[in-house]
Design a protein around this motif. Structure first.
Motif, short mmCIF file in Angstrom:
data_model
loop_
_atom_site.label_atom_id
_atom_site.label_comp_id
_atom_site.label_asym_id
_atom_site.label_seq_id
_atom_site.Cartn_x
_atom_site.Cartn_y
_atom_site.Cartn_z
N LEU A 184 -24.94 50.84 -12.66
CA LEU A 184 -25.75 49.99 -13.53
C LEU A 184 -25.61 50.43 -14.98
N ARG A 185 -25.66 51.73 -15.20
CA ARG A 185 -25.56 52.26 -16.56
C ARG A 185 -24.16 52.02 -17.13
N ALA A 186 -23.12 52.19 -16.31
CA ALA A 186 -21.76 51.98 -16.79
C ALA A 186 -21.55 50.55 -17.25
N SER A 187 -22.03 49.61 -16.47
CA SER A 187 -21.87 48.21 -16.84
C SER A 187 -22.68 47.87 -18.08
N ALA A 188 -23.91 48.39 -18.14
CA ALA A 188 -24.79 48.09 -19.28
C ALA A 188 -24.26 48.69 -20.58
N ARG A 189 -23.59 49.82 -20.51
CA ARG A 189 -23.10 50.50 -21.71
C ARG A 189 -21.71 50.05 -22.13
N HIS A 190 -21.12 49.14 -21.39
CA HIS A 190 -19.77 48.66 -21.73
C HIS A 190 -19.75 48.05 -23.12
N ASN A 191 -18.78 48.43 -23.91
CA ASN A 191 -18.59 47.83 -25.24
C ASN A 191 -17.11 47.95 -25.60
N ALA A 192 -16.35 46.91 -25.32
CA ALA A 192 -14.91 46.92 -25.58
C ALA A 192 -14.53 46.06 -26.79
N TRP A 193 -15.51 45.69 -27.58
CA TRP A 193 -15.27 44.75 -28.68
C TRP A 193 -14.12 45.19 -29.58
N ASP A 194 -14.13 46.45 -29.99
CA ASP A 194 -13.09 46.93 -30.90
C ASP A 194 -11.74 47.06 -30.22
N ALA A 195 -11.74 47.19 -28.90
CA ALA A 195 -10.48 47.35 -28.16
C ALA A 195 -9.83 46.01 -27.82
N LEU A 196 -10.60 44.95 -27.76
CA LEU A 196 -10.06 43.66 -27.28
C LEU A 196 -8.86 43.17 -28.09
N PRO A 197 -8.82 43.30 -29.41
CA PRO A 197 -7.64 42.81 -30.14
C PRO A 197 -6.36 43.57 -29.82
N ARG A 198 -6.49 44.73 -29.14
CA ARG A 198 -5.29 45.49 -28.77
C ARG A 198 -4.65 44.99 -27.48
N ILE A 199 -5.30 44.05 -26.80
CA ILE A 199 -4.75 43.52 -25.55
C ILE A 199 -3.55 42.64 -25.87
N THR A 200 -2.44 42.95 -25.27
CA THR A 200 -1.20 42.21 -25.52
C THR A 200 -0.77 41.33 -24.34
N ALA A 201 -1.36 41.56 -23.19
CA ALA A 201 -0.98 40.77 -22.01
C ALA A 201 -1.47 39.33 -22.15
N PRO A 202 -0.70 38.35 -21.69
CA PRO A 202 -1.22 36.99 -21.62
C PRO A 202 -2.52 36.99 -20.81
N THR A 203 -3.55 36.33 -21.36
CA THR A 203 -4.89 36.46 -20.78
C THR A 203 -5.53 35.10 -20.53
N LEU A 204 -6.14 34.99 -19.36
CA LEU A 204 -6.92 33.80 -18.99
C LEU A 204 -8.37 34.23 -18.80
N ILE A 205 -9.29 33.51 -19.44
CA ILE A 205 -10.72 33.73 -19.30
C ILE A 205 -11.28 32.62 -18.42
N VAL A 206 -11.98 32.99 -17.34
CA VAL A 206 -12.56 32.01 -16.42
C VAL A 206 -14.05 32.28 -16.29
N HIS A 207 -14.85 31.23 -16.31
CA HIS A 207 -16.30 31.39 -16.21
C HIS A 207 -16.90 30.10 -15.67
N GLY A 208 -18.01 30.22 -14.97
CA GLY A 208 -18.75 29.05 -14.54
C GLY A 208 -19.69 28.57 -15.63
N THR A 209 -19.85 27.27 -15.76
CA THR A 209 -20.72 26.75 -16.81
C THR A 209 -22.19 27.04 -16.57
N ASP A 210 -22.57 27.32 -15.30
CA ASP A 210 -23.97 27.54 -14.96
C ASP A 210 -24.27 29.00 -14.64
N ASP A 211 -23.46 29.90 -15.16
CA ASP A 211 -23.65 31.33 -14.92
C ASP A 211 -24.70 31.88 -15.88
N THR A 212 -25.84 32.31 -15.36
CA THR A 212 -26.85 32.95 -16.19
C THR A 212 -26.97 34.44 -15.91
#
Length: 261
Positions: A184-212
């Motif tokens: 629980l703590r690991a997930s809550a403390r996740h912060n990859a914002w500064d690392a995300l622009p370093r991702i070079t792999a082709p990336t697909l983001i998938v999400h449900g419209t009703d996910d709360t």
């Protein structure tokens, strides 16, 4: 049963099935590799599929030390790939598995061919948190009511009316309390914002419209932050979109993973 050993001597259970290009499937917080049971066969028909139990879950070691972070989990995935003799793989992570996949793609870009991030978040101050009503529903003292609330966050009422389990997305009941807290703590403390622009792999983001449970608003944040990422929202889907809406989600992901580079 295959086990990989990490630098801190933690044994990690994993399985390999199918044939073809390697694909790692990463499950959600406090869950085992069984998270993927309902859809794994479709991926195994096209890929050498790797599933694993995070430290603290399933058949893996459950260290009591505070070694649980999403970045450490990404290192654990790399250790599994090393043990399996896999240099490079597609990565598909959902929920906390998507958080782990972000670190893997940013810190170990040579290991990631294509990346799919499902129902996940960048975390930290930029991530969109679940609302207080959701937190209250999950933390209510009535255990049965909290269990029902989690089911309704994962699946639509129509699905639950015709599917009665067993469900493999509600957490590993065998986890000791310390491991559950650490996840629980690991997930809550996740912060990859500064690392995300370093991702070079082709990336697909998938999400449900009703996910709360993990609000849908996180999807465009990831898509805008990761270079050249694309996004697909599945209408009406909640957190377990990959299972309930497998007829949409699985072909979508398979198509992305098999595109010519």
């Amino acid at each position: 049963m295959p086990y990989a050993k990490t630098a801190d001597d933690t044994a990690l259970y994993y399985e390999i099935h199918g044939r073809g290009t390697p694909l790692v499937l990463l499950s959600g917080q406090a869950n085992t590799h069984h998270w993927w049971d309902s859809v794994r066969a479709q991926f195994e028909a096209r890929f050498t599929t790797v599933v694993m139990d995070y430290r603290g879950t399933g058949n893996s070691d459950r260290p009591e030390t505070d070694t649980y972070t999403t970045a450490r989990f990404a290192g654990d995935v790399a250790a599994v790939l090393d043990d399996a003799g896999i240099d490079r793989a597609h990565i598909y992570g959902t929920s906390m598995g998507g958080r782990v996949a972000q670190w893997l793609a940013a810190e170990h870009p040579q290991r990631v061919h294509r990346l799919v991030l499902g129902c996940t978040s960048p975390g930290g101050p930029h991530g969109i948190e679940r609302g207080p009503d959701v937190r209250q529903a999950l933390n209510q003292p009535d255990a049965d009511a909290a269990h029902r609330a989690l089911l309704e966050l994962m699946y639509t009422p129509g699905w639950l009316a015709t599917h009665h389990g067993p469900f493999h997305t509600l957490g590993d009941a065998s986890m000791p309390a310390h491991a559950r807290r650490h996840h629980l703590r690991a997930s809550a403390r996740h912060n990859a914002w500064d690392a995300l622009p370093r991702i070079t792999a082709p990336t697909l983001i998938v999400h449900g419209t009703d996910d709360t449970l993990n609000p849908t608003a996180n999807a465009p944040l990831l898509a805008e932050r990761i270079p050249n990422a694309r996004m697909h929202l599945i209408p009406g889907a909640r957190h377990a979109y990959f299972e309930e809406f497998a007829d949409v989600a699985t072909p979508l992901v398979l198509g992305f993973l098999t595109e010519a580079s």
